[in-house]
Design an enzyme around this catalytic site. Structure first.
Site, mmCIF file in Angstrom:
data_model
loop_
_atom_site.group_PDB
_atom_site.id
_atom_site.type_symbol
_atom_site.label_atom_id
_atom_site.label_comp_id
_atom_site.label_asym_id
_atom_site.label_seq_id
_atom_site.Cartn_x
_atom_site.Cartn_y
_atom_site.Cartn_z
ATOM 1 N NE ARG A 128 40.161 33.039 45.378
ATOM 2 C CZ ARG A 128 40.310 34.314 45.095
ATOM 3 N NH1 ARG A 128 39.856 35.204 45.939
ATOM 4 N NH2 ARG A 128 40.893 34.691 43.977
ATOM 5 C CG ASP A 188 35.234 35.978 48.609
ATOM 6 O OD1 ASP A 188 34.641 36.363 49.635
ATOM 7 O OD2 ASP A 188 35.385 36.694 47.607
HETATM 8 P P1 AMP Z 1 35.939 40.569 44.931
HETATM 9 O O1 AMP Z 1 35.273 41.846 45.258
HETATM 10 O O2 AMP Z 1 37.093 40.731 44.007
HETATM 11 O O3 AMP Z 1 36.301 39.764 46.127
HETATM 12 O O4 AMP Z 1 34.861 39.724 44.099
HETATM 13 C C1 AMP Z 1 33.797 39.033 44.670
HETATM 14 C C2 AMP Z 1 33.158 38.131 43.628
HETATM 15 O O5 AMP Z 1 32.531 38.896 42.599
HETATM 16 C C3 AMP Z 1 34.142 37.217 42.904
HETATM 17 O O6 AMP Z 1 33.504 35.995 42.658
HETATM 18 C C4 AMP Z 1 34.419 37.965 41.621
HETATM 19 O O7 AMP Z 1 34.861 37.106 40.596
HETATM 20 C C5 AMP Z 1 33.056 38.547 41.325
HETATM 21 N N1 AMP Z 1 33.141 39.751 40.486
HETATM 22 C C6 AMP Z 1 33.602 40.951 40.870
HETATM 23 N N2 AMP Z 1 33.556 41.834 39.848
HETATM 24 C C7 AMP Z 1 33.051 41.173 38.779
HETATM 25 C C8 AMP Z 1 32.738 41.534 37.431
HETATM 26 N N3 AMP Z 1 32.958 42.768 36.952
HETATM 27 N N4 AMP Z 1 32.229 40.571 36.637
HETATM 28 C C9 AMP Z 1 32.009 39.336 37.100
HETATM 29 N N5 AMP Z 1 32.261 38.938 38.352
HETATM 30 C C10 AMP Z 1 32.775 39.835 39.197
HETATM 31 MG MG MG Z 2 37.588 38.239 45.825
#
Ligand code: AMP
Ligand code: MG
Length: 472
Positions: free
Chosen positions: A179, A244
């Protein structure tokens, strides 16, 4: 036959600072709900017994050759820099080189906590898992670069979100999970050696013809410019274009509260967390440029002569809006049946879009109907279309086969948000029929499928989904 995945891992060979070694956390009672045989073939994955696949794609058993890791990255979230994110609910099992010669990551999403989980539980619930499955596969069928879905399992466990929800794990496949944020984390920490290694790795894996960091920047720009113009051409709103979630390979990645527009309006936002509309439909080109600028800033930190690199990077980034616009114009020309170029084309297209916005015209159905001579029915005031169509009909006289051009550029089927929500609600009740039906129909989005006409309908007042929630 037993499930085999011919792993050939490269990321796990990089320095330890790039990731944390982390096995998936086992779940109570995994149940396989989807397996993508067509994709498995490309990956050279041999399917096994259903029970075996459930155990593997839940993370309960590790297939031979897997080297599970959680990848490190950082990123700007809604414009604010977060110095450390990383896979908080995902692990990369490893990579395979497919029958097409392409190396791809195989990742479990929702597979439990990692050192990067912060306050999260590392899990996912069934809704976002099935949403990503359906929408990413639909995206692929539309011809738009995207991560894909290999499998989905229910975990037999409950996760707590707005309420208690069934847990699930998605197996997703990407050309890589690099990313913009993967570069930002090393740049932010002034780890120049790591930044150089990452740059070399990205070039070798994705753009072997690219010359150095600035060559990589140019290649990512070109891939992202194509991608964003493709999103715009089908009315797709990613929802969380954080750095990201911006792929170096130029794929659509990290499906969260994404959606396809029904009635056209440039300011459309679905994501419940995007209160300012930063990632609204029409902002996506600008945000893609902003994200590329962050990549440029990171890449520059490894060059010997920063001054001339800054100049070159600036020039590369500044050319991106024009590139997106150029691709946008080509795609929207095709959407109204044009293959030749005329000075007035852009004005003709924007005039149609303005009229659509004023008339609540459905984005997908209006364009699809252009190739069938009944687009006026999509307008609250059909005369608004008729006025536009005069100039358009005139313009079409210089085209060979506009009908065919339009039918190839304008899908009949997109994963409409209300259908996705209905599909999730059914699956939560144990009914997977809508899920399978959506996958089947959306695999051929440019074909008329009369038996699936109901899936072309915009939502009724009761069916409208006003906000789409994040996977978290
Ligand atoms: P995203 O919304 O998928 O872009 O996630 C943003 C960040 O939050 C990333 O580092 C994910 O790994 C983390 N993250 C999102 N949901 C969870 C969860 N349920 N547990 C742990 N980390 C999370
Ligand atoms: Mg993400």
């Amino acid at each position: 036959m037993s499930l085999t995945i011919p792993f050939d891992n490269s990321y796990a060979r990089l320095p330890d600072t790039f990731f944390a070694r982390q096995a998936p956390v086992p779940v109570r009672a995994p149940h396989l709900v989807a397996f993508n045989e067509e994709l498995a073939q490309i990956l050279r994955v041999t399917p096994g017994e259903v029970e075996d696949m459930a155990q593997t794609f839940a993370g309960n058993t590790l297939p031979e050759g897997a080297e599970p890791i959680a990848q490190l990255y950082s990123g700007h979230q809604f414009g604010t820099y977060n110095p450390q994110l990383g896979d908080g609910r995902a692990v990369l099992l490893g990579e395979t080189v497919g029958t097409d010669g392409v190396r791809r990551d195989i990742q479990l999403k929702g597979s439990g906590q990692t050192p990067f989980s912060r306050r999260g539980d590392g899990r996912a619930w069934l809704g976002p898992v099935l949403r990503e499955y359906v929408v990413s596969e639909a995206m692929h069928a539309l011809g738009i670069p995207t991560t894909r879905a290999l499998a989905a399992v229910e975990t037999g466990e409950i996760v707590l979100r707005e309420g208690p929800m069934p847990g699930a794990v998605l197996t997703r496949v990407a050309q890589s999970h690099l990313r913009v944020g993967t570069f930002q984390v090393f740049a932010g920490r002034r780890q120049v050696d790591n930044l150089k290694k990452l740059t070399e790795y990205a070039i070798a894996r994705h753009y072997p013809q690219a010359d150095g960091p600035m060559g990589l920047l140019r290649a990512v720009r070109d891939a992202q410019a194509q991608l964003i113009s493709q999103w715009m051409s089908v009315g797709f709103i990613h929802g969380v274009m954080n750095t990201d979630n911006s792929s170096i390979a130029g794929e659509t990645i990290d499906y969260g509260p994404c959606a396809f527009m029904d009635s056209y309006h440039p300011n459309t936002v679905y994501s419940s967390i995007d209160r300012m509309g930063r990632y609204a439909y029409s902002n996506q080109p600008d945000i893609a440029v902003w994200n590329l600028a962050q990549l440029a800033t990171s890449l520059i930190q490894q060059v010997e002569d920063p001054e001339s690199a800054v100049e070159e990077a600036t020039e590369i980034v500044h050319a991106m809006p024009g590139l997106i616009q150029q691709h946008w114009l080509t795609r929207f020309r095709a959407k109204i049946g044009l293959t030749t170029e005329d000075e007035g084309d852009e004005a003709l297209i924007t005039d149609l879009l303005t009229r659509m916005a004023h008339n609540n015209a459905d984005f997908t159905n209006t364009f699809r109907a252009l190739g069938r001579d009944n687009a006026r029915d999509q307008f609250l005031t059909p005369q608004a279309f008729d006025e536009w169509a005069k100039g358009w009909t005139e313009r079409l006289t210089r085209e060979q086969n506009p009908q065919a051009v339009m039918n190839a550029a304008n899908p009949a089927f997109i994963p409409r948000n209300h259908r996705v929500e209905q599909m999730i609600q059914a699956a939560v009740q144990g009914d997977y029929e809508p899920f399978h039906r959506l996958n089947t129909v959306l695999a051929r989005p440019y074909e008329d499928q009369p038996e699936a006409a109901d899936l072309t309908h915009p939502p009724t007042e009761n069916e409208v989904v006003h906000a789409t929630f994040c996977g978290t």
